[in-house]
Write a protein that holds these residues in place. Structure first.
Motif, PDB file in Angstrom:
ATOM      1  N   ASP A   1     -62.723  -4.109  -9.402  1.00  8.73           N
ATOM      2  CA  ASP A   1     -62.600  -3.313 -10.628  1.00  8.73           C
ATOM      3  C   ASP A   1     -61.786  -2.056 -10.383  1.00  8.73           C
ATOM      4  N   GLU A   2     -61.986  -1.510  -9.182  1.00 12.11           N
ATOM      5  CA  GLU A   2     -61.298  -0.266  -8.850  1.00 12.11           C
ATOM      6  C   GLU A   2     -59.784  -0.462  -8.869  1.00 12.11           C
ATOM      7  N   LEU A   3     -59.365  -1.581  -8.260  1.00 15.15           N
ATOM      8  CA  LEU A   3     -57.930  -1.856  -8.233  1.00 15.15           C
ATOM      9  C   LEU A   3     -57.406  -2.140  -9.641  1.00 15.15           C
ATOM     10  N   ALA A   4     -58.203  -2.877 -10.422  1.00 19.74           N
ATOM     11  CA  ALA A   4     -57.780  -3.180 -11.792  1.00 19.74           C
ATOM     12  C   ALA A   4     -57.592  -1.889 -12.592  1.00 19.74           C
ATOM     13  N   ASP A   5     -58.533  -0.943 -12.433  1.00 23.67           N
ATOM     14  CA  ASP A   5     -58.417   0.355 -13.111  1.00 23.67           C
ATOM     15  C   ASP A   5     -57.166   1.093 -12.686  1.00 23.67           C
ATOM     16  N   CYS A   6     -56.985   1.048 -11.379  1.00 18.03           N
ATOM     17  CA  CYS A   6     -55.863   1.749 -10.775  1.00 18.03           C
ATOM     18  C   CYS A   6     -54.538   1.175 -11.290  1.00 18.03           C
ATOM     19  N   MET A   7     -54.490  -0.147 -11.435  1.00 24.90           N
ATOM     20  CA  MET A   7     -53.291  -0.806 -11.959  1.00 24.90           C
ATOM     21  C   MET A   7     -53.034  -0.382 -13.393  1.00 24.90           C
ATOM     22  N   ARG A   8     -54.120  -0.362 -14.190  1.00 19.31           N
ATOM     23  CA  ARG A   8     -53.980   0.024 -15.597  1.00 19.31           C
ATOM     24  C   ARG A   8     -53.388   1.424 -15.708  1.00 19.31           C
ATOM     25  N   LYS A   9     -53.928   2.300 -14.875  1.00 15.61           N
ATOM     26  CA  LYS A   9     -53.481   3.680 -14.916  1.00 15.61           C
ATOM     27  C   LYS A   9     -52.004   3.771 -14.525  1.00 15.61           C
ATOM     28  N   THR A  10     -51.653   3.059 -13.468  1.00 18.14           N
ATOM     29  CA  THR A  10     -50.265   3.093 -13.025  1.00 18.14           C
ATOM     30  C   THR A  10     -49.329   2.506 -14.080  1.00 18.14           C
ATOM     31  N   LEU A  11     -49.788   1.426 -14.730  1.00 17.51           N
ATOM     32  CA  LEU A  11     -48.976   0.837 -15.799  1.00 17.51           C
ATOM     33  C   LEU A  11     -48.722   1.853 -16.907  1.00 17.51           C
ATOM     34  N   ASN A  12     -49.767   2.593 -17.262  1.00 18.99           N
ATOM     35  CA  ASN A  12     -49.618   3.601 -18.314  1.00 18.99           C
ATOM     36  C   ASN A  12     -48.667   4.719 -17.912  1.00 18.99           C
ATOM     37  N   ASP A  13     -48.653   5.006 -16.608  1.00 17.63           N
ATOM     38  CA  ASP A  13     -47.802   6.101 -16.134  1.00 17.63           C
ATOM     39  C   ASP A  13     -46.360   5.687 -15.868  1.00 17.63           C
ATOM     40  N   LEU A  14     -46.080   4.404 -15.928  1.00 18.71           N
ATOM     41  CA  LEU A  14     -44.700   3.962 -15.668  1.00 18.71           C
ATOM     42  C   LEU A  14     -43.765   4.555 -16.715  1.00 18.71           C
ATOM     43  N   PRO A  15     -42.540   4.883 -16.323  1.00 19.69           N
ATOM     44  CA  PRO A  15     -41.554   5.283 -17.327  1.00 19.69           C
ATOM     45  C   PRO A  15     -41.483   4.200 -18.404  1.00 19.69           C
TER      46      PRO A  15
END
Lengths: 203, 77
Positions: free
Chosen positions: A134-148
């Motif tokens: 779950d931690e990685l999934a959250d982390c991915m979501r956050k990174t996706l949102n932060d992508l240009p």
């Protein structure tokens, strides 16, 4: 993809004004189109843009010749609608590549081009294994949102929705090489993130 | 001879199944045969890309109704 929706028979129903068929089209593609619009617009605007795009699509259906998939055609209408809104708000829309968010793996090579810091072993054997944490999934979501936003839009269309690269170039009116660069940057960013997570257990 | 950073540049094309020329394919294959870091990179990138694929979530009944209502409205004006 719902393949029934991409048949000539279904298109004929749509073009004959079959409301049930149109409802099914909306049910199937609405959420995807909202995700696409969110690549360019703020959340509320994105939903408005998709709503408007549906009205336009409904009107334009008789002229649709079935040369592309319906999904691709709808995506193009949504992107045009989103661009129009941005222009209306005084924002210039260019989907060209700029320096934003360069290749996240670039500093992991030696001058000669060999790996200085090679990727770690993730110990996963299927795509499903990768996101069990779950931690990685959250982390991915956050990174996706932060992508240009341009990178995220291309990643959304290609890797999440499975659009063909050629269709993405046409919808976005971006050259194939630009789309490849945007996709490469988005993917290397995620790769670096997962690699870091697998090594340290931290986001 | 391709370098590792060049292989990483081209790995997206491998993952996407973009048609490559005979020469490009051969150069990539040769490098991957000899370099386990790049083999690992390509394998893990492919898994990562596959894991992103989302099955479309159907819209809720309310969402569909709202779209259909607005279409009806636009037709009547």
């Amino acid at each position: 993809m719902n393949s029934e929706l991409e048949t000539p028979e279904f298109l004929e129903r749509l073009q004959n004004g079959d409301r049930q068929a149109f409802s099914l089209l909306v049910e199937t593609y609405h959420r995807r189109l909202v995700s696409t619009a969110r690549g360019l617009l703020r959340s509320g605007d994105a939903e408005d843009a998709v709503q408007n795009a549906w009205i336009k699509a409904h009107k334009a259906l008789p002229d649709f010749e079935g040369r592309s998939r319906l999904q691709t055609w709808l995506t193009r209408i949504v992107i045009n609608e989103a661009k129009m809104r941005l222009r209306g708000g005084g924002r210039e829309v260019t989907l060209d590549v700029d320096d934003e968010g360069r290749d996240a793996l670039a500093d992991r090579f030696k001058d000669g081009g060999g790996w200085a810091q090679p990727p770690g072993h993730w110990g996963v054997s299927s795509p499903d294994d990768l996101l069990t944490s779950d931690e990685l999934a959250d982390c991915m979501r956050k990174t996706l949102n932060d992508l240009p936003e341009k990178q995220r839009l291309v990643l959304e269309l290609r890797d999440m929705q499975g659009e063909e690269l050629d269709d993405i170039c046409n919808s976005l009116e971006v050259s194939a090489s630009n789309v490849r660069v945007l996709l490469h940057r988005a993917r290397t960013r995620l790769f670096a993130l997962v690699d870091h997570f697998q090594e340290t257990g931290e986001c | 001879m391709l370098k590792c950073n060049e292989v990483v540049e081209r790995a997206d094309e491998l993952v996407d199944g973009t048609p490559l020329s005979f020469r490009q394919r051969w150069a990539l294959r040769l490098h991957l045969m000899m370099c386990h870091h790049c083999r690992r990179y390509v394998r893990q990138l492919r898994l990562l890309v596959q894991s992103l694929r989302r099955n479309p979530e159907p819209a809720s009944e309310e969402e569909v109704d709202q779209v259909m209502r607005q279409i009806e409205q636009s037709e009547s004006t």
